[in-house]
Scaffold this active site. Structure first.
Site, PDB file in Angstrom:
ATOM      1  NE  ARG A   7      -4.107   1.783   2.241  1.00  0.00           N
ATOM      2  CZ  ARG A   7      -4.517   2.557   3.228  1.00  0.00           C
ATOM      3  NH1 ARG A   7      -3.900   2.532   4.392  1.00  0.00           N
ATOM      4  NH2 ARG A   7      -5.560   3.347   3.072  1.00  0.00           N
ATOM      5  CB  ILE A  14      -5.521   5.390  -0.847  1.00  0.00           C
ATOM      6  CG1 ILE A  14      -5.255   3.941  -1.253  1.00  0.00           C
ATOM      7  CG2 ILE A  14      -5.002   5.689   0.534  1.00  0.00           C
ATOM      8  CD1 ILE A  14      -3.765   3.609  -1.340  1.00  0.00           C
ATOM      9  CB  SER A  15     -10.244   2.145  -0.467  1.00  0.00           C
ATOM     10  OG  SER A  15     -11.007   2.716  -1.499  1.00  0.00           O
ATOM     11  CB  ALA A  16     -10.194   1.784   4.913  1.00  0.00           C
TER      12      ALA A  16
END
Length: 104
Positions: A32, A58-60
């Site tokens: 990530r 940015i998505s969890a």
């Protein structure tokens, strides 16, 4: 950072966000921190969205895991993701399907 990633994945397994081996492996493989600005790299493995540019996030990680699990990804599938942002979710999906990166 590796320990943070390992702890995150263990928590995602513990709380049922990751259910399959292929999603676990994909989350382990895709880093990530490669998808976020340098100043946010220390927060890469917190389970929360992080700010990017122009109001994007940015998505969890738990959301990425949920998406991958719900799609029931299989090798050979085609997935069109609209609004991929910086590509983290698309990279995890691709890895879960054993796809090589390709562009359009």
């Amino acid at each position: 950072m590796l320990n943070d990633k390992k702890a995150l994945i263990e928590n995602l397994l513990k709380f049922g966000y990751i259910k399959t081996e292929k999603v676990r492996k994909a989350m382990e493989t895709v880093d990530r921190e490669k998808f976020i600005p340098n100043e946010l790299k220390p927060y890469a493995y917190l389970d929360r969205p992080l700010p990017l540019e122009e109001g994007q996030t940015i998505s969890a990680p738990h959301m990425v895991a949920v998406i991958c699990e719900k799609l029931e990804l299989e090798e050979g599938m085609n997935v069109l993701e609209i609004g991929t942002g910086f590509g983290y979710n698309a990279a995890v999906i691709s890895e879960a399907m054993n796809k090589k990166r390709t562009g359009i």
